[in-house]
Design a protein around this motif. Structure first.
Motif, PDB file in Angstrom:
ATOM      1  N   VAL A 167       0.849  -1.180   0.000  1.00  0.00           N
ATOM      2  CA  VAL A 167       0.000   0.000   0.000  1.00  0.00           C
ATOM      3  C   VAL A 167       0.889   1.235   0.000  1.00  0.00           C
ATOM      4  CG1 VAL A 167      -1.785   1.287   1.219  1.00  0.00           C
ATOM      5  CG2 VAL A 167      -1.846  -1.213   1.177  1.00  0.00           C
ATOM      6  N   ALA A 168       0.913   1.916  -1.114  1.00  0.00           N
ATOM      7  CA  ALA A 168       1.711   3.127  -1.253  1.00  0.00           C
ATOM      8  C   ALA A 168       0.826   4.340  -1.041  1.00  0.00           C
ATOM      9  CB  ALA A 168       2.352   3.160  -2.644  1.00  0.00           C
ATOM     10  N   PRO A 169       1.402   5.506  -0.848  1.00  0.00           N
ATOM     11  CA  PRO A 169       0.583   6.707  -0.700  1.00  0.00           C
ATOM     12  C   PRO A 169      -0.259   6.952  -1.939  1.00  0.00           C
ATOM     13  CG  PRO A 169       2.854   7.123  -0.047  1.00  0.00           C
ATOM     14  CD  PRO A 169       2.832   5.777  -0.682  1.00  0.00           C
ATOM     15  N   THR A 170      -1.448   7.540  -1.755  1.00  0.00           N
ATOM     16  CA  THR A 170      -2.317   7.861  -2.881  1.00  0.00           C
ATOM     17  C   THR A 170      -1.727   8.976  -3.730  1.00  0.00           C
ATOM     18  OG1 THR A 170      -3.554   9.347  -1.432  1.00  0.00           O
ATOM     19  CG2 THR A 170      -4.402   7.117  -1.679  1.00  0.00           C
ATOM     20  N   ALA A 171      -0.838   9.748  -3.166  1.00  0.00           N
ATOM     21  CA  ALA A 171      -0.093  10.774  -3.895  1.00  0.00           C
ATOM     22  C   ALA A 171       1.328  10.763  -3.367  1.00  0.00           C
ATOM     23  CB  ALA A 171      -0.737  12.150  -3.709  1.00  0.00           C
ATOM     24  N   ALA A 172       2.236  11.349  -4.113  1.00  0.00           N
ATOM     25  CA  ALA A 172       3.620  11.395  -3.650  1.00  0.00           C
ATOM     26  C   ALA A 172       3.684  12.047  -2.275  1.00  0.00           C
ATOM     27  CB  ALA A 172       4.463  12.179  -4.647  1.00  0.00           C
ATOM     28  N   PRO A 173       4.360  11.413  -1.307  1.00  0.00           N
ATOM     29  CA  PRO A 173       4.448  12.012   0.033  1.00  0.00           C
ATOM     30  C   PRO A 173       5.029  13.417  -0.043  1.00  0.00           C
ATOM     31  CG  PRO A 173       5.333   9.783   0.026  1.00  0.00           C
ATOM     32  CD  PRO A 173       5.118  10.159  -1.399  1.00  0.00           C
ATOM     33  N   GLN A 174       4.383  14.320   0.646  1.00  0.00           N
ATOM     34  CA  GLN A 174       4.865  15.688   0.661  1.00  0.00           C
ATOM     35  C   GLN A 174       6.162  15.770   1.457  1.00  0.00           C
ATOM     36  OE1 GLN A 174       3.434  18.402  -1.050  1.00  0.00           O
ATOM     37  NE2 GLN A 174       2.484  16.595  -1.976  1.00  0.00           N
ATOM     38  N   PRO A 175       7.075  16.621   1.043  1.00  0.00           N
ATOM     39  CA  PRO A 175       8.307  16.780   1.823  1.00  0.00           C
ATOM     40  C   PRO A 175       8.006  17.369   3.191  1.00  0.00           C
ATOM     41  CG  PRO A 175       8.154  18.471   0.127  1.00  0.00           C
ATOM     42  CD  PRO A 175       7.037  17.499  -0.133  1.00  0.00           C
ATOM     43  N   ARG A 176       8.911  17.103   4.128  1.00  0.00           N
ATOM     44  CA  ARG A 176       8.849  17.646   5.485  1.00  0.00           C
ATOM     45  C   ARG A 176       7.606  17.146   6.229  1.00  0.00           C
ATOM     46  NH1 ARG A 176      12.552  21.880   5.282  1.00  0.00           N
ATOM     47  NH2 ARG A 176      11.703  23.080   6.989  1.00  0.00           N
TER      48      ARG A 176
END
Length: 357
Positions: free
Chosen positions: A157-166
């Motif tokens: 299960v990957a994030p639904t969108a690219a993980p936001q930085p920070r």
């Protein structure tokens, strides 16, 4: 070990009782295939100015053990100075006792005893309030593995969108022979949201979680591989170091990582296993994952433990005494624990302080 963060050992349990002869009776269920359980009798046999003697008896109430490691935390500055019938070491407030060559095998109902002398501050010498045997909290009974829920493993299960930085990224690494159960990612997510709330309460700022909160990562190996493949000189770290290296390889993570704070939990453990936090990472083994899922002890212990380890990831050291802050054994009193002003300042001025908003 250049790829590993400089981790700080986790605290074990808060020392609460005030008695010269006290029996602490404890056990808890875990996700192990075997039934687990233990009982500990801790007796202060003598006291003198600046010191004391103690005897400890551990009884195995679960399936037979081929070796044992008992851990607890002192809450009033006590220090072990001499021990017999076990190898006893101390790191900060955390004490680790490992069997001698002749008393490591514990049948069901079998007991082993050891003793030690220690120093004290002459003001108080409270008896530890909790112990773990091979990573399992002792409560005086046995609990078999809980009945699993859905058994069909999902894809990673990957994030639904690219993980936001920070932001804080959270992973549950599921060994290839462990059945998927939604309670584990859901429970870990609940613990993370509570830690998020607590940090906002304490600092006026907090970290950001992604969607989904927990990324489920299907492991490349069976559970026993993570538990028994050496990774460092102390078996305490094998499962979590093996997990961390796999997460770094699969997800292109670094240690330290200036893009995210990373929290990894694995459903694997092994004798004496634990975890910790530091350098932008939290890495925890099965008893923490089980605790988050609600099958291993009161939730306030797991909420407080995550706050504690995130404190390490954000740059805080362990407190040197049980001082009411979550960086000491006071985290067992969660939520009745608070960061000191110095700890708040250190988090906000540290390498990850700018992640909080």
């Amino acid at each position: 070990m250049a790829h590993h963060p400089r981790l700080l050992f986790r605290l074990a349990a808060a020392a609460l009782a005030m008695s010269l002869a006290w029996v602490v009776v404890l056990t808890a269920g875990t996700g192990h295939a075997a039934a687990t359980g233990c009982r500990v009798a801790y007796t202060i046999s003598s006291q003198w100015a600046g010191g004391f003697g103690a005897n400890v008896q551990v009884t195995n109430l679960g399936d037979p053990l081929a070796g044992w490691t008992l851990r607890w935390a002192f809450g009033a500055g006590q220090t072990v100075t001499q021990a017999w019938n076990a190898t006893v070491t101390q790191n900060g407030v955390t004490v680790t006792a490992t069997n001698a060559s002749y008393n490591g095998n514990l049948a069901t109902g079998g007991s082993a005893s050891f003793g030690f002398n220690g120093s004290s501050n002459n003001a108080s010498n409270p008896v530890p309030g909790s112990f773990t045997l091979n990573g399992v909290t002792c409560t005086g009974g046995t609990t078999p593995i809980p009945t699993a829920g859905p058994t069909t493993p999902p894809p990673t299960v990957a994030p639904t969108a690219a993980p936001q930085p920070r932001t804080v990224r959270v992973y549950w690494l599921k060994p290839s022979d462990v059945a998927f159960d939604q309670r584990w990612p859901d429970g870990i997510a609940t613990v993370m949201r509570e830690a998020q709330r607590y940090y906002r309460q304490e600092l006026g700022k907090t970290f950001t979680l992604n969607s989904p909160v927990v990324e489920v990562v299907n492991g490349d190996h069976v559970k026993s591989w993570y538990e028994n493949t050496p990774n460092g000189s102390d078996r305490y770290w094998w499962s979590v170091f093996n997990m961390q290296q796999e997460l770094m390889r699969k997800l292109n993570l670094r240690s330290p990582d200036n893009r995210w704070l990373n929290v990894g939990e694995i459903s694997a453990e092994g004798p004496g296993a634990g975890g910790g936090g530091g350098n932008g990472w939290v890495i925890l083994c099965q008893h923490d994952a089980d605790g988050a899922a609600g099958v291993n002890g009161p939730m306030n212990r797991w909420h407080g433990g995550m706050v504690h380890e995130l404190g390490h990831a954000l740059g805080l050291p362990d407190s040197t005494s049980t001082d009411g802050t979550p960086m000491s054994a006071s985290f067992y009193n969660y939520p009745n624990t608070h960061f000191s002003q110095a700890q708040k300042d250190r988090i906000l001025s540290g390498p990850y302080g700018s992640f909080l908003s």
